[in-house]
Design an enzyme around this catalytic site. Structure first.
Site, PDB file in Angstrom:
ATOM      1  N   CYS A  49       0.841  -1.203   0.000  1.00 31.74           N
ATOM      2  CA  CYS A  49       0.000   0.000   0.000  1.00 31.74           C
ATOM      3  C   CYS A  49       0.872   1.248   0.000  1.00 31.74           C
ATOM      4  O   CYS A  49       1.303   1.710   1.063  1.00 31.74           O
ATOM      5  CB  CYS A  49      -0.928  -0.018   1.214  1.00 31.74           C
TER       6      CYS A  49
ATOM      7  N   CYS B 164      -0.541   4.113   2.039  1.00 34.12           N
ATOM      8  CA  CYS B 164      -0.414   3.984   3.504  1.00 34.12           C
ATOM      9  C   CYS B 164       1.026   4.216   3.953  1.00 34.12           C
ATOM     10  O   CYS B 164       1.268   4.862   4.971  1.00 34.12           O
ATOM     11  CB  CYS B 164      -0.809   2.579   3.967  1.00 34.12           C
ATOM     12  N   ASP B 165       1.985   3.648   3.207  1.00 35.12           N
ATOM     13  CA  ASP B 165       3.362   3.580   3.713  1.00 35.12           C
ATOM     14  C   ASP B 165       4.333   4.528   3.004  1.00 35.12           C
ATOM     15  O   ASP B 165       5.476   4.671   3.441  1.00 35.12           O
ATOM     16  CB  ASP B 165       3.906   2.141   3.556  1.00 35.12           C
TER      17      ASP B 165
END
Ligand code: NAP
Length: 307
Positions: free
Chosen positions: A131, A134-135
């Site tokens: 992701c 997200c990261d």
């Protein structure tokens, strides 16, 4: 007892919740992690109708959740472990309780596919990610690689190029699968280097990702790339484990439905990415959700129920 239980709170499940709640049905949405599904991990959504100004995935999904709640759909956060679909009253077992409903809408979505490399699981969270949204921020000023050639991979590469000085986009063929508009953006982005006809053979590093060994499929040339992040975006697998052996699924694990989203069991519908279909997008998941809630509403009103 509920009229409708919806398993999964992504775009399909939330839209089914909006329609069912608005139709006056007692509706429960059971979500195991966070509402919004994969769309909530998408940086920007620019193809959902009505949002001419680009909207972020989390913002769009928060609006959908608020809309479902506005129409009195109840949302709980529990892990569904089993379902019973053979009797007229359907049962949904979670880690916490057992819930009953007249109709079920399966909206479990899909999860990112793994590449199957030996250190992939070991280094997940230590350089391996599924992701970028997200990261990505953890990789500011670092060199990273994205694997895949679809919409997700190219979007991820574009997103990461905002933080990272260099992004390798590694694709196993000589043509991207992603839509043209994304392809063009990647081709024009100076930070993105596309490595064609190439697969990742090995992740290098013991406690964290320090590099990857890649192989050109045409020339058999093997080389190492020094990267600190490996973002894997090679498609998805449907979350259909809990219905295996209970509901008809295809060879790839996707639930088979008719045009009204009905599965092979009466009163059980499936929507969104977990369903066999040609186009997996937020808008098609939402459309599935609307159709399933409408069909379930009719099914409930056309049958007799003991209260
Ligand atoms: P996808 O379209 O299935 O693409 C997967 C990519 O990974 C393909 O390029 C495929 O290569 C490659 N791949 C698959 N297995 C591989 C392996 N073992 N090793 C190396 N490469 C591998 O998946 P996706 O990009 O996640 O998209 C999923 C769905 O969501 C699609 O329907 C997509 O349109 C949709 N989506 C839409 C948007 C948007 O509209 N903005 C954004 C994200 C996703 P090949 O090309 O050679 O098969």
């Amino acid at each position: 007892m509920y009229d409708i239980i919806i398993v999964g709170g992504g775009a399909g499940g939330l839209t089914a919740g909006i329609y069912a709640g608005r139709g006056g049905l007692k509706t429960l949405i059971i979500e195991k992690a966070f509402t919004g599904g994969q769309a909530a991990t998408t940086y920007e959504v620019d193809n959902y109708p009505g949002f001419n100004e680009t909207i972020s995935g989390p913002d769009l999904m928060m609006k959908m959740e608020a809309q479902a709640k506005k129409f009195n759909a109840e949302i709980i956060y529990e892990d569904v472990t089993d379902i019973e679909v053979d009797e007229k009253i359907k049962k949904v077992k979670t880690n916490n309780s057992v819930y009953e409903a007249k109709a079920l809408i399966l909206a479990m979505g899909a999860n990112p596919r793994e590449l199957g490399l030996s250190k992939e699981r070991q280094l997940r969270g230590a350089g391996v990610s599924y992701c970028a949204t997200c990261d990505g921020a953890f990789y500011r000023d670092k060199i990273v690689a994205v694997v895949g050639g679809g919409d997700t991979a190219v979007e991820d590469a574009l997103f990461l190029s905002k933080f990272c000085p260099k992004v390798y986009l590694i694709h196993r063929r000589d043509q991207l699968r992603a839509v043209k508009v994304l392809q063009e953006a990647a081709f024009q982005n100076e930070k993105i280097e596309i490595i064609w006809d190439t697969t990742v053979e090995e992740i290098l590093g013991e406690d964290k990702v320090e590099g990857i060994r890649v192989k050109n499929k045409k020339t058999n040339e093997v080389k190492d790339l020094a990267v600190e992040g490996l973002f894997i975006a090679v498609g998805v697998v449907p979350n259909s484990d809990i219905v295996k052996g209970k509901i008809e699924i295809n060879n790839n694990g996707y639930i088979i439905t008719d045009e009204g989203m009905l599965t092979n069991k009466f009163g059980v519908y499936a929507v969104g990415d977990v369903r066999e279909k040609t186009l997996r997008q937020i808008v098609t998941a939402a459309a599935d959700g609307a159709i399933a809630a409408y069909a379930a509403e009719r099914y409930i009103s056309e049958n007799k129920w003991e209260e």
